[in-house]
Every structure is written in C-alpha cells, then in structure tokens.
Scaffold this motif. Sequence first.
Motif, PDB file in Angstrom:
ATOM      1  N   LEU A   8       1.000  -1.312   0.180  1.00 64.48           N
ATOM      2  CA  LEU A   8      -0.096   0.108  -0.067  1.00 64.48           C
ATOM      3  C   LEU A   8       0.923   1.123  -0.065  1.00 64.48           C
ATOM      4  CD1 LEU A   8      -2.916  -0.920   2.287  1.00 64.48           C
ATOM      5  CD2 LEU A   8      -3.096  -0.706  -0.266  1.00 64.48           C
ATOM      6  N   ALA A   9       1.982   1.072   0.746  1.00 61.42           N
ATOM      7  CA  ALA A   9       2.883   2.257   0.629  1.00 61.42           C
ATOM      8  C   ALA A   9       3.443   2.714  -0.877  1.00 61.42           C
ATOM      9  CB  ALA A   9       4.084   2.187   1.588  1.00 61.42           C
ATOM     10  N   ARG A  10       3.696   1.749  -1.429  1.00 66.21           N
ATOM     11  CA  ARG A  10       4.050   1.803  -2.937  1.00 66.21           C
ATOM     12  C   ARG A  10       2.923   2.422  -3.720  1.00 66.21           C
ATOM     13  NH1 ARG A  10       7.009   3.766  -6.601  1.00 66.21           N
ATOM     14  NH2 ARG A  10       6.799   2.697  -8.578  1.00 66.21           N
ATOM     15  N   VAL A  11       1.685   1.832  -3.451  1.00 65.34           N
ATOM     16  CA  VAL A  11       0.386   2.342  -4.247  1.00 65.34           C
ATOM     17  C   VAL A  11       0.321   3.958  -3.865  1.00 65.34           C
ATOM     18  CG1 VAL A  11      -2.065   2.258  -4.387  1.00 65.34           C
ATOM     19  CG2 VAL A  11      -0.905   0.441  -4.333  1.00 65.34           C
ATOM     20  N   ARG A  12       0.503   4.167  -2.486  1.00 65.40           N
ATOM     21  CA  ARG A  12       0.491   5.569  -2.232  1.00 65.40           C
ATOM     22  C   ARG A  12       1.523   6.393  -2.887  1.00 65.40           C
ATOM     23  NH1 ARG A  12      -1.667   9.356   2.225  1.00 65.40           N
ATOM     24  NH2 ARG A  12      -0.502  11.246   1.558  1.00 65.40           N
ATOM     25  N   GLY A  13       2.904   5.777  -2.945  1.00 65.61           N
ATOM     26  CA  GLY A  13       4.002   6.513  -3.530  1.00 65.61           C
ATOM     27  C   GLY A  13       3.730   6.821  -4.954  1.00 65.61           C
ATOM     28  N   ILE A  14       3.090   5.792  -5.528  1.00 63.32           N
ATOM     29  CA  ILE A  14       2.690   6.113  -7.297  1.00 63.32           C
ATOM     30  C   ILE A  14       1.780   7.223  -7.354  1.00 63.32           C
ATOM     31  CG2 ILE A  14       1.514   5.087  -9.225  1.00 63.32           C
ATOM     32  CD1 ILE A  14       2.696   2.491  -8.429  1.00 63.32           C
ATOM     33  N   ALA A  15       0.551   7.513  -6.434  1.00 72.42           N
ATOM     34  CA  ALA A  15      -0.339   8.406  -6.348  1.00 72.42           C
ATOM     35  C   ALA A  15       0.350   9.840  -6.212  1.00 72.42           C
ATOM     36  CB  ALA A  15      -1.494   8.067  -5.456  1.00 72.42           C
ATOM     37  N   ASP A  16       1.146   9.799  -4.913  1.00 72.40           N
ATOM     38  CA  ASP A  16       1.814  11.128  -4.589  1.00 72.40           C
ATOM     39  C   ASP A  16       2.808  11.454  -5.786  1.00 72.40           C
ATOM     40  OD1 ASP A  16       1.029  11.396  -2.069  1.00 72.40           O
ATOM     41  OD2 ASP A  16       2.594   9.951  -1.318  1.00 72.40           O
ATOM     42  N   GLU A  17       3.508  10.581  -6.405  1.00 77.05           N
ATOM     43  CA  GLU A  17       4.393  10.985  -7.497  1.00 77.05           C
ATOM     44  C   GLU A  17       3.619  11.740  -8.545  1.00 77.05           C
ATOM     45  OE1 GLU A  17       6.897   8.257  -9.957  1.00 77.05           O
ATOM     46  OE2 GLU A  17       7.190   7.600  -7.933  1.00 77.05           O
ATOM     47  N   LEU A  50       0.574  13.031  -8.366  1.00 74.31           N
ATOM     48  CA  LEU A  50       0.173  14.350  -7.991  1.00 74.31           C
ATOM     49  C   LEU A  50       1.243  15.532  -7.999  1.00 74.31           C
ATOM     50  CD1 LEU A  50      -2.326  12.931  -5.267  1.00 74.31           C
ATOM     51  CD2 LEU A  50      -2.905  14.221  -7.316  1.00 74.31           C
ATOM     52  N   ASP A  51       2.320  15.094  -7.431  1.00 70.33           N
ATOM     53  CA  ASP A  51       3.599  15.925  -7.388  1.00 70.33           C
ATOM     54  C   ASP A  51       3.882  16.510  -8.711  1.00 70.33           C
ATOM     55  OD1 ASP A  51       3.913  15.522  -4.782  1.00 70.33           O
ATOM     56  OD2 ASP A  51       5.732  14.481  -4.648  1.00 70.33           O
ATOM     57  N   THR A  52       3.879  15.746  -9.789  1.00 74.33           N
ATOM     58  CA  THR A  52       4.124  16.198 -10.972  1.00 74.33           C
ATOM     59  C   THR A  52       3.059  17.221 -11.610  1.00 74.33           C
ATOM     60  OG1 THR A  52       5.112  14.117 -11.378  1.00 74.33           O
ATOM     61  CG2 THR A  52       4.503  15.338 -13.493  1.00 74.33           C
ATOM     62  N   MET A  53       1.883  16.866 -11.308  1.00 72.22           N
ATOM     63  CA  MET A  53       0.913  17.692 -11.501  1.00 72.22           C
ATOM     64  C   MET A  53       0.932  19.245 -11.088  1.00 72.22           C
ATOM     65  SD  MET A  53      -2.514  15.224 -11.389  1.00 72.22           S
ATOM     66  CE  MET A  53      -3.784  16.182 -12.053  1.00 72.22           C
ATOM     67  N   MET A  73      -8.598  -1.124  -0.627  1.00 68.66           N
ATOM     68  CA  MET A  73      -7.497  -0.439   0.114  1.00 68.66           C
ATOM     69  C   MET A  73      -6.592   0.371  -0.750  1.00 68.66           C
ATOM     70  SD  MET A  73      -6.956  -3.876   2.217  1.00 68.66           S
ATOM     71  CE  MET A  73      -5.539  -3.129   3.517  1.00 68.66           C
ATOM     72  N   GLN A  74      -6.540   0.015  -2.053  1.00 67.52           N
ATOM     73  CA  GLN A  74      -5.690   0.688  -3.029  1.00 67.52           C
ATOM     74  C   GLN A  74      -6.341   2.127  -3.278  1.00 67.52           C
ATOM     75  OE1 GLN A  74      -4.558  -1.855  -6.371  1.00 67.52           O
ATOM     76  NE2 GLN A  74      -2.779  -2.751  -5.215  1.00 67.52           N
ATOM     77  N   THR A  75      -7.624   2.133  -3.381  1.00 64.76           N
ATOM     78  CA  THR A  75      -8.216   3.421  -3.745  1.00 64.76           C
ATOM     79  C   THR A  75      -8.378   4.315  -2.523  1.00 64.76           C
ATOM     80  OG1 THR A  75      -9.806   2.264  -5.202  1.00 64.76           O
ATOM     81  CG2 THR A  75     -10.526   4.211  -4.706  1.00 64.76           C
ATOM     82  N   GLU A  76      -8.328   3.856  -1.444  1.00 61.20           N
ATOM     83  CA  GLU A  76      -8.327   4.701  -0.001  1.00 61.20           C
ATOM     84  C   GLU A  76      -7.005   5.270  -0.209  1.00 61.20           C
ATOM     85  OE1 GLU A  76     -11.130   1.629   2.568  1.00 61.20           O
ATOM     86  OE2 GLU A  76      -9.112   2.014   3.148  1.00 61.20           O
ATOM     87  N   VAL A  77      -5.916   4.607  -0.435  1.00 62.17           N
ATOM     88  CA  VAL A  77      -4.723   5.266  -0.151  1.00 62.17           C
ATOM     89  C   VAL A  77      -4.441   6.464  -1.292  1.00 62.17           C
ATOM     90  CG1 VAL A  77      -3.546   3.669   0.950  1.00 62.17           C
ATOM     91  CG2 VAL A  77      -3.258   3.518  -1.395  1.00 62.17           C
ATOM     92  N   ALA A  78      -5.001   6.200  -2.499  1.00 62.87           N
ATOM     93  CA  ALA A  78      -5.031   7.128  -3.593  1.00 62.87           C
ATOM     94  C   ALA A  78      -5.724   8.262  -3.186  1.00 62.87           C
ATOM     95  CB  ALA A  78      -5.550   6.397  -4.925  1.00 62.87           C
ATOM     96  N   LEU A  79      -6.875   8.103  -2.563  1.00 65.39           N
ATOM     97  CA  LEU A  79      -7.756   9.257  -2.406  1.00 65.39           C
ATOM     98  C   LEU A  79      -7.134   9.937  -1.227  1.00 65.39           C
ATOM     99  CD1 LEU A  79     -11.584   8.529  -2.344  1.00 65.39           C
ATOM    100  CD2 LEU A  79     -10.172   9.977  -4.100  1.00 65.39           C
ATOM    101  N   GLN A  80      -6.219   9.305  -0.327  1.00 61.01           N
ATOM    102  CA  GLN A  80      -5.663  10.032   0.813  1.00 61.01           C
ATOM    103  C   GLN A  80      -4.620  10.962   0.241  1.00 61.01           C
ATOM    104  OE1 GLN A  80      -5.183   6.903   3.078  1.00 61.01           O
ATOM    105  NE2 GLN A  80      -6.984   7.260   4.495  1.00 61.01           N
ATOM    106  N   LEU A 125      -4.839  12.276  -2.643  1.00 66.05           N
ATOM    107  CA  LEU A 125      -5.264  13.420  -3.348  1.00 66.05           C
ATOM    108  C   LEU A 125      -5.970  14.408  -2.473  1.00 66.05           C
ATOM    109  CD1 LEU A 125      -6.570  14.277  -6.363  1.00 66.05           C
ATOM    110  CD2 LEU A 125      -8.659  13.094  -5.857  1.00 66.05           C
ATOM    111  N   VAL A 126      -6.576  13.969  -1.401  1.00 63.52           N
ATOM    112  CA  VAL A 126      -7.022  15.028  -0.451  1.00 63.52           C
ATOM    113  C   VAL A 126      -5.874  15.668   0.024  1.00 63.52           C
ATOM    114  CG1 VAL A 126      -9.457  14.340  -0.206  1.00 63.52           C
ATOM    115  CG2 VAL A 126      -7.552  13.395   1.410  1.00 63.52           C
ATOM    116  N   ALA A 127      -4.620  14.949   0.361  1.00 62.11           N
ATOM    117  CA  ALA A 127      -3.607  15.843   1.202  1.00 62.11           C
ATOM    118  C   ALA A 127      -2.733  16.468   0.169  1.00 62.11           C
ATOM    119  CB  ALA A 127      -2.803  14.582   1.685  1.00 62.11           C
ATOM    120  N   GLY A 128      -2.717  16.159  -1.118  1.00 57.10           N
ATOM    121  CA  GLY A 128      -1.893  16.607  -2.005  1.00 57.10           C
ATOM    122  C   GLY A 128      -2.519  17.633  -2.809  1.00 57.10           C
TER     123      GLY A 128
END
Length: 398
Positions: free
Chosen positions: A116-125, A127-130, A355-362, A364-367
């Motif tokens: 899940l940390a990696r799934v979150r990492g991909i989402a963070d990456e 969003l950071d690029t955007m 679970m994967q969508t939860e971390v991606a949404l977290q 999104l709302v944080a980033g």
Amino acid sequence: MSTTERASPLPHYPFSFRGDDGLAPALKRFLLHEPVAGVVTNAGDPAWLVTGYALAREALKDRRLSRSTISDPTMPQEDMGAPPFAVVGTMHMLRTAGLRDEAVKGLSPRQPYISLARVRGIADELLDTMVRNGSSGDLVEDFALPWAARTTCELLGLPREAAVELGSWFDLMATGPVGDEILPTAWPASLDRFRTWADNLEETGLLVCLKRLNDTSPQPLSQEQFTEIGQMLAFSGLANPAAFLVACGLALARDPELSERLRLRPGLVPRMVQEVYRWAPLLGDSIARIATEDLVIGHVHVKAGQLVMISTDAANHDPAVFPDPERLDIDREAAPHLRFGQGSHYCPAAALNQMQTEVALQALVAGMPNLRLATDAPIEWREHHAVLMPVRVPARWA
Ligand code: HEM
C-alpha cells in the motif's frame, strides 16, 4: 409477459454514457416500475434487464444463469464487437490448471507484490508532477489512468515500461458502433503486445508466480490461454479501478466541503470509497448471463437461452434499500452495494481495490487541498464504452 417480445419496440440498452447525472432516467423508471424489463442490446438481440436490488442480487447468485455461456456465439449477445473475452472463463481455466487459489491470493489485500505504501507513492508522485506543472490538469490522463496502469503492472509483474501503453488500452473497452469499428484490429494488436510483455516479465508479480506454477502443473494452460488470462487481468486492473478513482475525484472536485472534511479526517476516506461504489454509475454495459433453463425472475418468465442483463448501477440506487439514493452520503449506514457482483463470480480483487483506492484518495485530498473543477462546462464522457469514464476532468488546485 413471458418472453421479450411485445407490441411496441423494445427500448435500446444502454441508456446513457454519462456517469455524473445520477442514474439515467430510463434506468430509474425501470427500477421503480418494471424491475425486470425487456430491452434490445447493442447487438440487436432481445434481453431481460434486471434493475431492482433484491432481484439483481438473487439473479447474480442464481446458478441457472450462466456466465460462461455468454461467449457462445449462437446465444443472444449484448454486444456485436465484443472481443472473445477470456474473462468469462478465467477463474474456471485457472482452477483446471491448479492456479486458482494462487490467483485469488494474489488479488487479495495480503498479496505480496505491491505494498500500500508503494500504491500511495505512485499516487503522490503523479500528484507532485501535476502540481509542479502548474495549477490545473486532468484527473483522467494525469492521475487515474497512469495510477491504475502502474499499480497493475507492478501487481502482475509486467515490464515497467508497459504502463504507459497499458493506460491507452482503456479505449479497447469500446462497445456498440465504436467497438465494431476499432476492435477487429485493435484487439488482436493488443494481444500481440501483451505476448511481448508476458515474455519479459519482471522478477516478481502475480503473473510471474502463475507462470512458474503453470510450468509444473499436470494440466497446464496453453501459452495462448495464459496470454489471454494475463491480458484480461491487465484490463481488469486498469479499467474499473481507473474509472472508479475518477468517479471519486470528480465527486470531491464538485464538493469542496466534503473534500475538506476528508482532508481533516482521513479516517473517513474508507466510508467515501464504500459510498462511491454504491452511488457512482460505472456500467456502460451490464453483468450478463444466459438462462440455462426456464426460470422466473420477479414476475417474468425467462426462457432457457435468453439473455439476462443485470444493472448493478440501478440496483445500487434502489430506494427500497438505499433511502434518498441519488445523494452521496458518506454517513449513511454501511451499504451492501453490488458494485463487485455477488455469488460465485464475486470480484476476487474487491478488497484490494478498496484499500488501494483509499490510499490514492488520501494522497489526493492531502496533495490537492483546494481541488475544484477547472470548467463550468459539462464534463464530456466517452460514448459507447463498457466502463463509464469522462474524456477528461479538468481540475485546478490553486
Ligand atoms: C473498481 C474496481 C473493480 C470493480 C468495480 C470490479 C467489478 C467486478 C465485477 C462486478 C465482477 C463480477 C462479474 C460477473 O459477475 O460477471 C468482477 C469479477 C472479476 N474481477 Fe473485478 N472489479 C474491479 C477490480 C478488479 C481488479 C483490480 C482485478 C484484477 C486485477 C479484477 C479481477 C476480476 C476477476 C478475475 C473477476 C472474475 C471472477 C470470477 O469469475 O470468479 N477486478 N469484477
């Protein structure tokens, strides 16, 4: 009524390709007044459309309604251009080769291939690029599609460089006239491409593990069967998860109060995910079955050989089960939605996707704390597509 024949012409299903206007009016009408109704499909065949929650749930569990038979070309079809999807027999084929348990484990939350940390990492990456690229962007192409493609490649063990191309495969879920036009060439081309990926798997991943097991199976899958199953898993990992993440992101961009509430209390994100599974229409087709014997659904006599299409979008809006169904309400009582089906074909990746969508949404709302739509114009949706997905969702965050 005992057959799908009637005096006036049957209405054509599907009724809409929009996912942000609530349930299509025709679906709502059937749900409230005719929960098992005759319709005509994209292929021009008559079918029964089941929209009521209780009937849909029973139909999904009913073993007289067969899923494998839908790929029989002599039976009524939902779609003409539909590819000969191995999906209908995937779990059966895996079971025959002794690979089913490993596949189910590999699609569960405890799978060892992508954390899940990696799934979150991909989402963070992403969003950071955007954010680095400016103050607005597209939640479809810049976020949801690459997120789903990259997580799927890592889950399955597909070569990393496959992710960009896999994202573009979303369009291969085309149906109706669009499917008829593009699939005859695009489908075999994607299968060819997948063969190359399957020959160049990474060191770990679900397909790597299944391939190893298959090599020692007393009844191994042929190379062709293995390729089709792998391709189906790649599609499954891409299409619904990407469209669903877009549905969540779009709901947040339209409701800054909700977005802020989730940012301040990320513990509410799982409730949001559950409610969007129920609330957002996602089906540009249906969950299809063929009756293997005569049976009764509600007040309708279904004959052996007839096509039965179940709309879980409609069932998830049944006011008998979900009061005020059009309202996205993350505080509603835990809802037994049918987003992942029911019974023997229940989606084996349901809990993992949640679970994967939860971390991606977290992420999104944080980033993107100030996420809003960047346009007042209506969102444009892909026409004739098995999974409802906007062409783009222009968003801004500053
Ligand atoms: C939002 C995400 C998802 C949704 C809404 C979804 C929905 C569904 C539904 C409704 C079914 C049942 C179909 C039927 O009864 O005919 C199903 C089955 C299946 N799904 Fe998913 N799915 C999702 C994600 C995934 C993912 C990520 C994978 C794998 C990478 C996956 C793999 C499968 C497989 C293999 C089946 C067939 C199960 C069987 O026949 O026993 N799904 N999915």
